[in-house]
Design an enzyme around this catalytic site. Structure first.
Site, PDB file in Angstrom:
ATOM      1  N   PRO A  10       0.785  -1.220   0.000  1.00  0.00           N
ATOM      2  CA  PRO A  10       0.000   0.000   0.000  1.00  0.00           C
ATOM      3  C   PRO A  10       0.827   1.286   0.000  1.00  0.00           C
ATOM      4  O   PRO A  10       1.881   1.355   0.631  1.00  0.00           O
ATOM      5  CB  PRO A  10      -0.827  -0.092   1.288  1.00  0.00           C
ATOM      6  CG  PRO A  10      -0.149  -1.126   2.120  1.00  0.00           C
ATOM      7  CD  PRO A  10       0.497  -2.077   1.153  1.00  0.00           C
ATOM      8  N   ASN A  11       0.318   2.234  -0.752  1.00  0.00           N
ATOM      9  CA  ASN A  11       0.855   3.601  -0.865  1.00  0.00           C
ATOM     10  C   ASN A  11       2.131   3.691  -1.712  1.00  0.00           C
ATOM     11  O   ASN A  11       2.582   4.796  -2.016  1.00  0.00           O
ATOM     12  CB  ASN A  11       1.095   4.225   0.523  1.00  0.00           C
ATOM     13  CG  ASN A  11      -0.182   4.284   1.337  1.00  0.00           C
ATOM     14  OD1 ASN A  11      -1.173   4.838   0.867  1.00  0.00           O
ATOM     15  ND2 ASN A  11      -0.195   3.685   2.512  1.00  0.00           N
ATOM     16  N   ARG A  18       5.085  10.843  -2.659  1.00  0.00           N
ATOM     17  CA  ARG A  18       4.650  10.768  -1.265  1.00  0.00           C
ATOM     18  C   ARG A  18       5.865  10.992  -0.355  1.00  0.00           C
ATOM     19  O   ARG A  18       6.876  10.313  -0.504  1.00  0.00           O
ATOM     20  CB  ARG A  18       4.098   9.363  -1.066  1.00  0.00           C
ATOM     21  CG  ARG A  18       4.091   8.820   0.321  1.00  0.00           C
ATOM     22  CD  ARG A  18       4.105   7.284   0.253  1.00  0.00           C
ATOM     23  NE  ARG A  18       3.828   6.736   1.542  1.00  0.00           N
ATOM     24  CZ  ARG A  18       4.186   5.501   1.916  1.00  0.00           C
ATOM     25  NH1 ARG A  18       4.809   4.694   1.079  1.00  0.00           N
ATOM     26  NH2 ARG A  18       3.912   5.083   3.112  1.00  0.00           N
ATOM     27  N   TYR A  23      11.091   9.074   1.243  1.00  0.00           N
ATOM     28  CA  TYR A  23      11.121   8.005   0.236  1.00  0.00           C
ATOM     29  C   TYR A  23      11.807   8.397  -1.073  1.00  0.00           C
ATOM     30  O   TYR A  23      11.931   7.561  -1.973  1.00  0.00           O
ATOM     31  CB  TYR A  23       9.686   7.522  -0.045  1.00  0.00           C
ATOM     32  CG  TYR A  23       9.008   6.933   1.172  1.00  0.00           C
ATOM     33  CD1 TYR A  23       9.451   5.733   1.719  1.00  0.00           C
ATOM     34  CD2 TYR A  23       7.931   7.574   1.795  1.00  0.00           C
ATOM     35  CE1 TYR A  23       8.848   5.189   2.843  1.00  0.00           C
ATOM     36  CE2 TYR A  23       7.318   7.042   2.914  1.00  0.00           C
ATOM     37  CZ  TYR A  23       7.779   5.841   3.437  1.00  0.00           C
ATOM     38  OH  TYR A  23       7.180   5.297   4.544  1.00  0.00           O
ATOM     39  N   ASN A  73       8.275  -5.404  -0.973  1.00  0.00           N
ATOM     40  CA  ASN A  73       8.150  -4.286  -0.035  1.00  0.00           C
ATOM     41  C   ASN A  73       6.674  -4.242   0.355  1.00  0.00           C
ATOM     42  O   ASN A  73       5.847  -3.725  -0.388  1.00  0.00           O
ATOM     43  CB  ASN A  73       8.568  -2.966  -0.691  1.00  0.00           C
ATOM     44  CG  ASN A  73       8.487  -1.812   0.296  1.00  0.00           C
ATOM     45  OD1 ASN A  73       7.902  -1.952   1.368  1.00  0.00           O
ATOM     46  ND2 ASN A  73       9.054  -0.678  -0.062  1.00  0.00           N
ATOM     47  N   ALA A  76       3.120  -0.811   4.816  1.00  0.00           N
ATOM     48  CA  ALA A  76       2.682  -0.910   6.214  1.00  0.00           C
ATOM     49  C   ALA A  76       2.229  -2.319   6.593  1.00  0.00           C
ATOM     50  O   ALA A  76       2.214  -2.661   7.781  1.00  0.00           O
ATOM     51  CB  ALA A  76       1.573   0.099   6.479  1.00  0.00           C
ATOM     52  N   GLU A  97      13.160  -9.029   1.434  1.00  0.00           N
ATOM     53  CA  GLU A  97      12.300  -7.934   1.904  1.00  0.00           C
ATOM     54  C   GLU A  97      13.055  -6.611   1.725  1.00  0.00           C
ATOM     55  O   GLU A  97      14.227  -6.512   2.096  1.00  0.00           O
ATOM     56  CB  GLU A  97      11.993  -8.181   3.390  1.00  0.00           C
ATOM     57  CG  GLU A  97      11.195  -7.090   4.060  1.00  0.00           C
ATOM     58  CD  GLU A  97      11.011  -7.377   5.570  1.00  0.00           C
ATOM     59  OE1 GLU A  97      11.391  -8.483   6.038  1.00  0.00           O
ATOM     60  OE2 GLU A  97      10.522  -6.483   6.271  1.00  0.00           O
ATOM     61  N   HIS A  99      12.844  -2.275   2.168  1.00  0.00           N
ATOM     62  CA  HIS A  99      12.205  -1.028   2.597  1.00  0.00           C
ATOM     63  C   HIS A  99      13.047   0.132   2.092  1.00  0.00           C
ATOM     64  O   HIS A  99      14.274   0.136   2.268  1.00  0.00           O
ATOM     65  CB  HIS A  99      12.085  -0.959   4.121  1.00  0.00           C
ATOM     66  CG  HIS A  99      11.252  -2.075   4.642  1.00  0.00           C
ATOM     67  ND1 HIS A  99       9.883  -2.086   4.505  1.00  0.00           N
ATOM     68  CD2 HIS A  99      11.592  -3.247   5.218  1.00  0.00           C
ATOM     69  CE1 HIS A  99       9.425  -3.223   4.998  1.00  0.00           C
ATOM     70  NE2 HIS A  99      10.439  -3.949   5.435  1.00  0.00           N
ATOM     71  N   ARG A 106      12.956   4.933  12.480  1.00  0.00           N
ATOM     72  CA  ARG A 106      11.662   5.616  12.502  1.00  0.00           C
ATOM     73  C   ARG A 106      10.849   5.186  13.736  1.00  0.00           C
ATOM     74  O   ARG A 106      11.406   4.700  14.706  1.00  0.00           O
ATOM     75  CB  ARG A 106      10.947   5.344  11.182  1.00  0.00           C
ATOM     76  CG  ARG A 106      11.779   5.846   9.981  1.00  0.00           C
ATOM     77  CD  ARG A 106      11.089   5.586   8.669  1.00  0.00           C
ATOM     78  NE  ARG A 106       9.826   6.321   8.578  1.00  0.00           N
ATOM     79  CZ  ARG A 106       8.909   6.102   7.618  1.00  0.00           C
ATOM     80  NH1 ARG A 106       9.131   5.175   6.696  1.00  0.00           N
ATOM     81  NH2 ARG A 106       7.789   6.800   7.598  1.00  0.00           N
TER      82      ARG A 106
HETATM   83  C1  DQA Z   1       8.190   1.156   3.823  1.00  0.00           C
HETATM   84  C2  DQA Z   1       8.263   1.360   5.346  1.00  0.00           C
HETATM   85  C3  DQA Z   1       6.906   1.104   5.995  1.00  0.00           C
HETATM   86  O1  DQA Z   1       6.996   1.305   7.399  1.00  0.00           O
HETATM   87  C4  DQA Z   1       5.885   2.062   5.441  1.00  0.00           C
HETATM   88  O2  DQA Z   1       4.618   1.778   5.984  1.00  0.00           O
HETATM   89  C5  DQA Z   1       5.832   2.065   3.954  1.00  0.00           C
HETATM   90  C6  DQA Z   1       7.083   1.983   3.195  1.00  0.00           C
HETATM   91  C7  DQA Z   1       9.511   1.556   3.138  1.00  0.00           C
HETATM   92  O3  DQA Z   1       9.663   1.181   1.955  1.00  0.00           O
HETATM   93  O4  DQA Z   1      10.346   2.235   3.723  1.00  0.00           O
HETATM   94  O5  DQA Z   1       4.780   2.203   3.356  1.00  0.00           O
HETATM   95  O6  DQA Z   1       7.963  -0.219   3.569  1.00  0.00           O
END
Ligand code: DQA
Length: 146
Positions: A10-11, A18, A23, A73, A76, A97, A99, A106
């Site tokens: 998501p996102n 964003r 990011y 990735n 959340a 995985e 990020h 964070r």
């Molecule tokens: C994320 C880190 C997560 O905590 C966050 O919710 C994201 C992006 C990252 O790529 O740094 O949506 O996975």
């Protein structure tokens, strides 16, 4: 042909727009181009993004037949989803995985990942270069190229 499924939660469709201070300014299209560029002949990239947990799970199930390895990735869902962990546990190939941000620097709620217990490797805080590094590592693990 071996396929690496690069899954984004998501996102991450908003990557580049964003919270760029966290990011960065590069998009998922840039991620795809960078990952393709490091793939040797005989390896293809299938990059997908969904804001929906069930869709991500269906794609992980599909990968049991159609992909050699997964870079994920989970956004959340990393911190909440036992269901994504279970789906990854039902996938037999390597999983990395990724990020974009350094989740450990964070908020405390980002410090725990359900997915890390299944992943063969974890990359955090390398910006979108993390996806490239993950792709290279997967190619090593599956014995492709180099
Ligand atoms: C994320 C880190 C997560 O905590 C966050 O919710 C994201 C992006 C990252 O790529 O740094 O949506 O996975």
């Amino acid at each position: 042909m071996q396929t690496i499924l690069i899954l984004n939660g998501p996102n991450l469709n908003l990557l580049g727009r964003r919270e760029p201070e966290i990011y960065g300014h590069e998009t998922l299209a840039d991620v795809e181009a960078r990952c393709r560029a490091v793939c040797p002949a005989g390896v293809s990239i299938d990059l997908r993004q969904s804001n929906h947990e069930g869709v991500l799970i269906d794609w992980i199930h599909e990968a049991r037949e159609s992909a050699t390895a997964i870079v994920i990735n989970p956004g959340a869902f990393t911190h909440t989803s036992i269901a994504i962990l279970d789906a990854l546990n039902a996938f037999e190939g390597p999983v990395i995985e990724v990020h974009v941000s350094n989740v450990h620097r964070r908020e405390a709620f980002r410090h725990h990942s359900y997915v890390s217990g299944r992943a063969d490797g974890v990359i955090a805080g390398f910006g979108i270069e993390g996806y490239e590094a993950a792709t290279r590592r997967i190619c090593t693990l599956i014995g492709a190229g180099h």
